[in-house]
Scaffold this motif. Structure first.
Motif, mmCIF file in Angstrom:
data_model
loop_
_atom_site.group_PDB
_atom_site.id
_atom_site.type_symbol
_atom_site.label_atom_id
_atom_site.label_comp_id
_atom_site.label_asym_id
_atom_site.label_seq_id
_atom_site.Cartn_x
_atom_site.Cartn_y
_atom_site.Cartn_z
ATOM 1 N N ASP A 128 -51.398 -38.938 -20.303
ATOM 2 C CA ASP A 128 -50.705 -37.914 -21.092
ATOM 3 C C ASP A 128 -49.783 -38.538 -22.132
ATOM 4 O OD1 ASP A 128 -51.525 -35.300 -20.523
ATOM 5 O OD2 ASP A 128 -50.475 -35.308 -18.603
ATOM 6 N N GLU A 129 -49.695 -37.862 -23.277
ATOM 7 C CA GLU A 129 -48.827 -38.329 -24.361
ATOM 8 C C GLU A 129 -47.850 -37.255 -24.814
ATOM 9 O OE1 GLU A 129 -51.332 -39.821 -27.513
ATOM 10 O OE2 GLU A 129 -52.635 -40.878 -26.106
ATOM 11 N N THR A 130 -48.050 -36.034 -24.351
ATOM 12 C CA THR A 130 -47.199 -34.921 -24.748
ATOM 13 C C THR A 130 -46.354 -34.455 -23.568
ATOM 14 O OG1 THR A 130 -48.960 -33.332 -24.228
ATOM 15 C CG2 THR A 130 -48.855 -34.167 -26.480
ATOM 16 N N LYS A 132 -46.285 -31.611 -22.083
ATOM 17 C CA LYS A 132 -47.101 -30.865 -21.123
ATOM 18 C C LYS A 132 -48.444 -31.574 -20.965
ATOM 19 C CE LYS A 132 -46.101 -27.192 -19.678
ATOM 20 N NZ LYS A 132 -45.391 -26.757 -18.438
ATOM 21 N N HIS A 133 -49.128 -31.252 -19.860
ATOM 22 C CA HIS A 133 -50.387 -31.898 -19.518
ATOM 23 C C HIS A 133 -51.522 -31.418 -20.425
ATOM 24 C CE1 HIS A 133 -53.518 -33.648 -17.005
ATOM 25 N NE2 HIS A 133 -54.095 -32.467 -16.900
ATOM 26 N N HIS A 134 -51.981 -32.307 -21.311
ATOM 27 C CA HIS A 134 -53.114 -32.012 -22.182
ATOM 28 C C HIS A 134 -53.868 -33.316 -22.443
ATOM 29 C CE1 HIS A 134 -52.339 -27.814 -23.045
ATOM 30 N NE2 HIS A 134 -51.069 -28.102 -23.269
ATOM 31 N N PRO A 135 -54.658 -33.785 -21.484
ATOM 32 C CA PRO A 135 -55.329 -35.080 -21.649
ATOM 33 C C PRO A 135 -56.298 -35.123 -22.821
ATOM 34 C CG PRO A 135 -56.174 -33.918 -19.723
ATOM 35 C CD PRO A 135 -54.961 -33.168 -20.167
ATOM 36 N N THR A 138 -55.336 -36.706 -26.304
ATOM 37 C CA THR A 138 -55.123 -38.154 -26.434
ATOM 38 C C THR A 138 -55.258 -38.572 -27.888
ATOM 39 O OG1 THR A 138 -55.904 -38.645 -24.199
ATOM 40 C CG2 THR A 138 -56.041 -40.420 -25.818
ATOM 41 N N LYS A 155 -47.517 -43.707 -23.633
ATOM 42 C CA LYS A 155 -47.930 -42.751 -22.617
ATOM 43 C C LYS A 155 -46.689 -42.284 -21.862
ATOM 44 C CE LYS A 155 -52.398 -43.052 -23.290
ATOM 45 N NZ LYS A 155 -53.228 -41.895 -23.708
#
Length: 379
Positions: A128-130, A132-135, A138, A155
């Motif tokens: 994850d980079e944000t 909230k979880h939104h793989p 990327t 990350k």
């Protein structure tokens, strides 16, 4: 398949429950927090987990593991949830072991899996980079460089990232953020030049880190799976993580419920136990039913991962969404029924609320999975 544990799984549960009650009660978590432990978990306790075989639950027997299934991993996670025990079980024994066992080359498996089983390697998944979880979003680029790739970016919320020796990093080799195609997984030495980990303080006294990558060179031999085709591997590993975290929430919520029922029987008001008041009985009965339905959904998700790994996405989302909702209800009711004492740090109930809040966000909260389930059913 019946939604009950078999004899071997029941024995594993009972052994894990007894061991953790003796060796890692809530006081263990408090000691790590109050002493500001640099690792955030007990390496001595993790060594004992390794000796008991827990690090190798999902590792094939050919590489020294137990070769058990996701139900067994969920059983252990549930008991860890009852005692809120911090450990690298999720990051290393679940996420990393699954990724390498599923997508690694023979050489990669031979190199890393026995080390996981022996407790010589702590590994984790960085995706994850944000906030909230939104793989699928990327964006971290992996540019071609000579015979390999060069990584740059960061990350967030990498579980046990500050103590990991090996990072499994999702980076973009093609396409744009939001595309599932073009994501590639890389095995990165956590001590490689350009890698920097900063421990993230979490409210539940568990472990995560923000990891930055500055011109980090990764050879082509350290690609996990195929270039540009890492999404399916990543989604499969995340599904395992989601189901196992849901199991942990089942354990935490049932322990909070058990403690609350005991308190309802002990606390007296107007000359009788508050558990005799019908309103509180109704609330407790409702919560019990919610937890039982969630337990069934979580067990079904683990069984589906064992029986049909590539088609478990929908039931895993059901399990994770339900676990988030019922566990949140359990800890909120626990605090409210305990009254003012439930709000104090000296009382353990608040610690369950904090852990559940973090687990709710891990690998997607209930809203994320409700939306994911709707999209799966739509197509």
């Amino acid at each position: 398949m019946a939604l009950v544990l078999n004899d071997e799984q029941t024995m594993l549960r009972d052994n894990a429950r007894g061991f953790l009650a003796r060796n890692a009660p809530i006081a263990h978590l408090r000691a790590l927090r109050d002493n500001r432990d640099a690792d955030g978990f007990s390496r001595a306790l993790w060594k004992t987990f390794v000796e008991m075989g827990w690090a190798g639950i999902l590792v094939p027997q050919d590489y020294g593991g137990l070769g058990l299934g996701h139900v067994e991993a969920g059983v252990v996670a549930e008991e860890l949830g009852r005692t809120l025990t911090p450990s690298p079980f999720l990051s290393t024994a679940v996420l990393a072991a699954t990724a390498i066992a599923r997508a690694g080359t023979d050489k990669q498996k031979e190199n890393y899996l026995p080390k996981i089983v022996a407790g010589e390697l702590i590994a984790t998944l960085a995706f994850d980079e944000t906030a909230k979880h939104h793989p699928e979003k990327t964006a971290m680029p992996a540019a071609r460089a000579g015979n390999g790739f060069k990584l740059g970016g960061a990350k967030t919320f990498v579980i046990d990232g500050h103590v990991a020796n090996l990072l499994i990093v999702a980076a973009r080799t093609a396409g744009n953020p939001g595309d599932t195609a073009g994501i590639t997984l890389f095995l990165v030495d956590a001590n490689a030049p350009g890698v920097r980990a900063e421990r993230t303080a979490t409210v539940d006294t568990h472990n995560a880190a923000r990891i930055t990558f500055e011109n980090v060179n990764v050879s082509a031999d350290n690609v996990l799976g195929k270039v540009d085709a890492g999404w399916d591997v990543l989604e499969g590993v995340l599904n395992v993580g989601r189901a196992v975290v849901a199991s942990e929430m089942v354990g935490a919520s049932e322990e909070a419920f058990s403690r609350t029922v005991a308190y309802l029987k002990e606390r007296k008001q107007f000359g009788k136990a508050i558990g005799e008041f019908q309103t509180l009985q109704h609330r407790a009965a409702h919560l019990y039913c919610e937890l039982e339905v969630t337990r069934a959904a979580v067990l079904k998700s683990l069984q589906t991962l064992d029986d049909s790994y590539d088609h478990a996405g929908a039931i895993v989302s059901v399990a994770k969404a339900r676990a988030g909702l019922s566990a949140t209800l359990a800890v909120q009711e626990a605090v409210q029924m305990h009254g003012g004492i439930g709000m104090t740090d000296e009382f353990d109930i608040g610690l369950f609320m904090k852990r559940v809040r973090v687990c709710q966000e891990l690998f997607g909260d209930s809203n994320f999975h409700a939306d994911r389930l709707a999209r799966i059913n739509r197509y």
